[in-house]
Write a protein that holds these residues in place. Sequence first.
Motif, PDB file in Angstrom:
ATOM      1  N   PHE A   1      12.797  -4.303   0.161  1.00 38.36           N
ATOM      2  CA  PHE A   1      12.872  -5.429  -0.767  1.00 38.36           C
ATOM      3  C   PHE A   1      11.528  -5.463  -1.488  1.00 38.36           C
ATOM      4  O   PHE A   1      10.474  -5.573  -0.856  1.00 38.36           O
ATOM      5  N   VAL A   2      11.568  -5.331  -2.802  1.00 38.10           N
ATOM      6  CA  VAL A   2      10.346  -5.169  -3.583  1.00 38.10           C
ATOM      7  C   VAL A   2      10.183  -6.363  -4.509  1.00 38.10           C
ATOM      8  O   VAL A   2      11.003  -6.568  -5.410  1.00 38.10           O
ATOM      9  N   ALA A   3       9.153  -7.157  -4.272  1.00 34.35           N
ATOM     10  CA  ALA A   3       8.863  -8.305  -5.130  1.00 34.35           C
ATOM     11  C   ALA A   3       7.475  -8.842  -4.774  1.00 34.35           C
ATOM     12  O   ALA A   3       7.179  -9.035  -3.593  1.00 34.35           O
ATOM     13  N   PRO A   4       6.651  -9.041  -5.795  1.00 36.42           N
ATOM     14  CA  PRO A   4       6.915  -8.716  -7.197  1.00 36.42           C
ATOM     15  C   PRO A   4       6.414  -7.319  -7.541  1.00 36.42           C
ATOM     16  O   PRO A   4       5.641  -6.718  -6.806  1.00 36.42           O
ATOM     17  N   VAL A   5       6.877  -6.833  -8.691  1.00 39.93           N
ATOM     18  CA  VAL A   5       6.284  -5.662  -9.341  1.00 39.93           C
ATOM     19  C   VAL A   5       5.836  -6.145 -10.716  1.00 39.93           C
ATOM     20  O   VAL A   5       6.669  -6.461 -11.563  1.00 39.93           O
ATOM     21  N   ILE A   6       4.530  -6.232 -10.900  1.00 39.05           N
ATOM     22  CA  ILE A   6       3.977  -6.791 -12.136  1.00 39.05           C
ATOM     23  C   ILE A   6       3.173  -5.707 -12.848  1.00 39.05           C
ATOM     24  O   ILE A   6       2.297  -5.078 -12.251  1.00 39.05           O
TER      25      ILE A   6
ATOM     26  N   THR B   1       2.173  -4.625  -6.758  1.00 38.54           N
ATOM     27  CA  THR B   1       3.444  -4.313  -6.126  1.00 38.54           C
ATOM     28  C   THR B   1       3.401  -4.726  -4.667  1.00 38.54           C
ATOM     29  O   THR B   1       2.423  -4.442  -3.966  1.00 38.54           O
ATOM     30  N   SER B   2       4.465  -5.389  -4.220  1.00 37.40           N
ATOM     31  CA  SER B   2       4.586  -5.769  -2.817  1.00 37.40           C
ATOM     32  C   SER B   2       5.999  -5.449  -2.364  1.00 37.40           C
ATOM     33  O   SER B   2       6.963  -5.766  -3.074  1.00 37.40           O
ATOM     34  N   LEU B   3       6.131  -4.802  -1.194  1.00 38.92           N
ATOM     35  CA  LEU B   3       7.461  -4.480  -0.685  1.00 38.92           C
ATOM     36  C   LEU B   3       7.488  -4.645   0.828  1.00 38.92           C
ATOM     37  O   LEU B   3       6.467  -4.542   1.506  1.00 38.92           O
TER      38      LEU B   3
ATOM     39  N   THR C   1       5.080  -4.852   5.635  1.00 34.73           N
ATOM     40  CA  THR C   1       4.827  -5.401   4.307  1.00 34.73           C
ATOM     41  C   THR C   1       3.596  -4.729   3.725  1.00 34.73           C
ATOM     42  O   THR C   1       2.535  -4.748   4.339  1.00 34.73           O
ATOM     43  N   ASN C   2       3.763  -4.125   2.553  1.00 35.91           N
ATOM     44  CA  ASN C   2       2.675  -3.432   1.886  1.00 35.91           C
ATOM     45  C   ASN C   2       2.497  -4.017   0.502  1.00 35.91           C
ATOM     46  O   ASN C   2       3.442  -4.090  -0.277  1.00 35.91           O
ATOM     47  N   THR C   3       1.274  -4.426   0.200  1.00 37.38           N
ATOM     48  CA  THR C   3       0.960  -5.002  -1.101  1.00 37.38           C
ATOM     49  C   THR C   3      -0.235  -4.264  -1.693  1.00 37.38           C
ATOM     50  O   THR C   3      -1.212  -4.010  -0.984  1.00 37.38           O
ATOM     51  N   ARG C   4      -0.134  -3.924  -2.946  1.00 36.96           N
ATOM     52  CA  ARG C   4      -1.218  -3.234  -3.633  1.00 36.96           C
ATOM     53  C   ARG C   4      -1.453  -3.865  -4.991  1.00 36.96           C
ATOM     54  O   ARG C   4      -0.506  -4.192  -5.713  1.00 36.96           O
ATOM     55  N   ALA C   5      -2.732  -4.014  -5.363  1.00 42.73           N
ATOM     56  CA  ALA C   5      -3.128  -4.469  -6.688  1.00 42.73           C
ATOM     57  C   ALA C   5      -4.019  -3.404  -7.307  1.00 42.73           C
ATOM     58  O   ALA C   5      -5.006  -2.977  -6.688  1.00 42.73           O
TER      59      ALA C   5
END
Length: 885
Positions: A422-427, A450-452, A501-505
Amino acid sequence: MPDSTVGTEREPWQELGLALRRVADIAFATGFVALVTVAAPAALGGGALAQGAPKAGPGQKAGAAQKPAERLLVEAAELVYDNDRNTVTARGNAELHYGARTLQADRVTYDRNASRVFAEGNVRLTEATGAVLTGEKMELTDDFRSGFIDALRVQQTVELNGQPVRTRFSAPRAERIEGDTTSFEYGTYTACEPCKNNPETPPLWQIRATKIVHNNETHTVSFEESTLEIAGIPVAYLPYFETADPTVKRKTGFLTPRFLTSTALGSGIATPFFVNLAPNYDLTLSPAFLSNQGVLGQAEFRHRLETGSYNLRVSGIFQTTPSAFLPGPLGAGDRDFRGAIESKGQFYINDRWRTGWDVVGVTDKWFLDNYRIRNQSITTDYFREAVSTAYLIGQGDRSWFEARGYYFKGLSSFDWQKEQPFVAPVIDYDKRINGPAPLGGEVRFEANITSLTRQATDFQAVQSPTGYLLQPTINGRTYNLYETCTVFERGRCVVRGLAGTNTRASAQLSWRRSFIDDAGQVFTPFAYLRTDAFFVDPRNSGYQNALVQNIARQDADFSGRVLPAVGIDYRYPFVSNFGPLGVHTIEPIAQVIARPSETRIGRLPNEDAQSLIFDDTSLFEWDKFSGYDRVEGGVRTNLGAQYSVVTPAGWYANAMFGESIQIAGVNSFRRGDIANVGLDSGLENRRSDFVGRVQVSPNQNITFITRGRFDQADLGVNRVETGVIARLSPFAPIDLSAFYSYYKAQPALGFANRREGLTASATYHVTPNWFVTGSALIDMSHYLDVRDNFKTAYASYLANPVGDAPVYSNPGRFYLSGMSIGGGYQDECTTVSVNYIVSPTAAALGTSERNRTVLLRLELKTLGEADFRQNLGTAVTADGISTVR
């Protein structure tokens, strides 16, 4: 004749006098507003003018008398007034204009006593809508609204799917009622053009009925005792049916039924009913009555607003025979209720911003396929999946913003939903501005967040770099078998997606500017700064604790990296004009990029940078990775040259060749991450493979193109794609394309065997209306996968010899993975096509199966379309159905 402008009875013919009878502009119709101009012979001299407002005649609505703006204009070669019979006759190309209607005939007679108009000879009545009525004789009221017509033919042009279509009614006798309704006795209806050489030949299709009633007020056409004729041969009969006329795009009523048949569903029919609730929203109810499963309910609501539109579709069924489907996990045979909900919408907030969604929810992965429910959001390639997304998009003159969320639903039998993210958000944000003085050039800012989240790690076993774990001897022959992943170990397993949960900026600021010297050399210095921040929680999901326990070495919590870079791009085009031989250009290209080495390779997740393809299109990219999770580091130079020629005759050719060289620092492609991205890519060595492209276009209709990657040591082919796209008209009415692809084995990425295939498609226009078409997908390395699957299956049998031993069946070098062949006919009124389709399907055990289907489609324009689809044979585990269809 009454004249409302004066209020007294008077005879305009008597007032004009006998001296003007030869050239009289007369108002001869009681109930007509008369503005009459007579086109008389030159020798007869001038004309006269009379005006008046009508009174309501016997066959005229009372409201019509209150329209003084409607006047009659009469043009004819001769006007004859008969006082004895109280008639007025216009002869010789008579043309009468009353309001928006025009009546043309060889002879028109007005009977004042009966308030009737009689037209004879090439009669033509044109309506305000553009509809044209023609006949031999017409008897009409004085406002042209009612009457009888002999040998009537009605032609009207309407727009259908953006294309003009002419419809035609005809009858030996018809009655026109109040200008709104036309009743055709023993009439016909068609949208086909008549044969030019033989107009009496029956059209390709027509409806012949005892009575046809066309109501222009309700915009309906009803047919009584009707028969559908194809090429003059009756093929279908209906005692009565009613449809909207071709001018109507939305009207409540039944749509074309759809027939369904399969072993699991039985025989059935879907009867869509359209409800036009308002001009901007509607409802379609489509119950399907199935002999084996009961009633499948379907409904779709569509709503258009000032700023956008959306739709909502629901479907569901309480199955009466669930056992017709396989039980879980290979099917939904243990479910009584099955259904789906789908919605799509888009709204414009203003001229720069829009938002929308496209979502699909199903009770089980087989429902939409089992019940033949069509959805354009579902991919139908080898792997089926439904992608749900919601988004917000903004676009400026030199900027772009996009925010999305994704939910992936696997629809293949072997998909495990817990591995789907589940991928949210992708900005994403991209902004370009002119560089400040004295830098100039262009400054670009790019950002991505991106966070999934996924519940279980998606992994795949690969060949061990030190050999094979299993080497069983079967019938005196030793087989090398690939190991399986029971515990994650780098080099033996790749992780396509990590649980947790993986989040990257990420953000990148770049600058570039081009300088051209007097010699024509082009220097483009550039610089960029890339920053990334990772928030990682690589959880052991509980489903795969043993498998993922060794991934604990991966960086958790917060990690970051900063990568500055400077570089220069150099090009020196040499251009020569050889007149009729064309303009030739040779352009050497060199690029150097200096930056620190990439850090934490393999200790950070890689979700969006796994599709690394090194070819001519990516040779001069600053960063050859496809996404943000990986970043190219080290000092590297990219070298190449390209040649092109353009001739006055339209000949075009282009060729490019080059390679990439790691000069200093860590080669990002030499160290594989947890998905082994970079290995077997052609970039893993200090000197990369060579890449090249050749494109030749003898004219604008034919293009040959070849691109490839070749081993740096011996120029061996590691990757090649070659093909042709051609439209041979006017030399031959053929459109074709053919492509051959070859990819060398990439065992580190999970592709133990080479991949090789051929795809081709062609359409031959036998005549402007008849065509044949076909396509084929040939898998030339399928036998290697079959062989390896057999080895694995046999090893499992040796470990647990239960049942019959698997039998090896060689499918051959040329395996027809998918194909279609068919043909059809298309003209201005009819489209009919028949296709035989063989398509690959993903079976429950992951083996490749083929689905064979015959598809018949028939469209009679303005009436509707229908299609019939019949599956000839499907693997029993391909779609969750327990018996072969």
